[in-house]
Design an enzyme around this catalytic site. Sequence first.
Site, short mmCIF file in Angstrom:
data_model
loop_
_atom_site.label_atom_id
_atom_site.label_comp_id
_atom_site.label_asym_id
_atom_site.label_seq_id
_atom_site.Cartn_x
_atom_site.Cartn_y
_atom_site.Cartn_z
N LEU A 232 10.97 1.07 7.28
CA LEU A 232 10.43 1.55 6.02
C LEU A 232 11.13 2.87 5.68
CD1 LEU A 232 8.12 0.99 3.91
CD2 LEU A 232 6.92 2.85 5.05
N TYR B 182 0.82 -1.20 0.00
CA TYR B 182 0.00 0.00 0.00
C TYR B 182 0.86 1.26 0.00
CZ TYR B 182 0.73 1.03 5.02
OH TYR B 182 1.27 1.35 6.23
N GLU C 91 11.71 2.41 14.40
CA GLU C 91 10.84 3.46 13.85
C GLU C 91 9.54 3.45 14.62
OE1 GLU C 91 9.63 2.64 9.78
OE2 GLU C 91 9.74 0.50 10.16
N LYS D 141 6.47 -1.93 1.94
CA LYS D 141 5.28 -1.33 2.55
C LYS D 141 4.10 -2.30 2.38
CE LYS D 141 3.07 3.16 3.23
NZ LYS D 141 3.22 3.21 4.68
N1 PDD Z 1 2.78 5.04 7.35
N2 PDD Z 1 7.43 3.74 8.91
C1 PDD Z 1 6.29 3.04 8.89
C2 PDD Z 1 6.24 1.70 9.54
C3 PDD Z 1 5.15 3.57 8.25
O1 PDD Z 1 4.00 2.86 8.23
C4 PDD Z 1 5.23 4.86 7.66
C5 PDD Z 1 4.05 5.49 6.97
C6 PDD Z 1 6.45 5.54 7.72
C7 PDD Z 1 6.63 6.90 7.09
O2 PDD Z 1 6.62 6.80 5.68
P1 PDD Z 1 6.11 8.01 4.78
O3 PDD Z 1 6.92 9.18 5.17
O4 PDD Z 1 6.40 7.55 3.40
O5 PDD Z 1 4.65 8.20 5.06
C8 PDD Z 1 7.52 4.94 8.35
C9 PDD Z 1 1.60 5.53 6.68
C10 PDD Z 1 1.45 7.02 6.78
C11 PDD Z 1 0.39 4.77 7.19
O6 PDD Z 1 0.52 3.56 7.27
O7 PDD Z 1 -0.66 5.37 7.46
#
Ligand code: PDD
Length: 286
Positions: free
Chosen positions: A206, A32, A181, A148
Amino acid sequence: MTLAFVNGRYLPLSQARVSVEDRGFQFADGVYEVVAIVGGRLVDVDGHMDRLARSLGELRIAWPMSRPALSLIMGELVRRNGVTTGLVYLQITRGTAPRDFRFPVPPVRPTLVMTVRRVARFGSPTQLADGVAVITIPDIRWLRRDIKSVSLLPQVLGKQQAVEAGAFEAWMTDADGLVTEGCSSNAWIVTDAGVLVTRPADHLILDGVTRRSLLRIAGELGVATEIRPFSVAEARSAPEAFLSSATTFALPVTRIDGQPVGTGRPGNLTRRLRQVYLETVCGVRP
Ligand code: PDD
């Protein structure tokens, strides 16, 4: 009426469906992306599409349509829903087939779902003024966190634990007590010397699209950066900490496990990075 896009059709959200035999539902066999919408425009969309390409490639899931077509439809869904501030969610699974762990033979068409949601903002005035609290929990996830994947159960449990502790996010830690994270965000600190620190984007986290942009911005601002893990103890005694994601941008973290970070107030570098991100990536005028 809110519209979703499912396998080639724009449908009212209430009528949007995927099969009970979808491999996303049966096995979490899918990926996703979450993309912010600011001023009706998709934020950092190329970065999200690059990461999507990588996630699909690593899992050997085919594109449900060409990348340009997918980007076009994402924009069109935002337009049809009339959303100017919000989020686009995109899920692609390996498709629908009788339940069998092996990949379907012959391959089936991947399932594509896109939904749009309005949000008021990416961090509330209180969160920005006071910062947010995080708790720390063991990272119990698999070892390919660079993908992801829609398999998010550890993050669901972690986030719920955070909510029940009155915190906004849970920072996960590895066996050495180093922060990997957040459940849905990347983790950062600033040292006494003003150095920005975040963990390397290997298989254990991620690689956030927001993280990448913030690192680029830090470079452009001449901020010294160290790409290395940090411990919970180092974060607690750091002058600044923050988290980043597409849903929050850079958001100050001012409490870790109930203890204040630094003075307990949001830090200047966090504020500056957020501001420059808003101006240069989101196109928000100062
Ligand atoms: N989540 N780490 C994890 C485990 C994440 O699920 C996300 C983002 C990030 C940050 O990635 P980005 O900057 O590309 O949004 C880091 C999204 C926002 C979610 O699952 O809602």
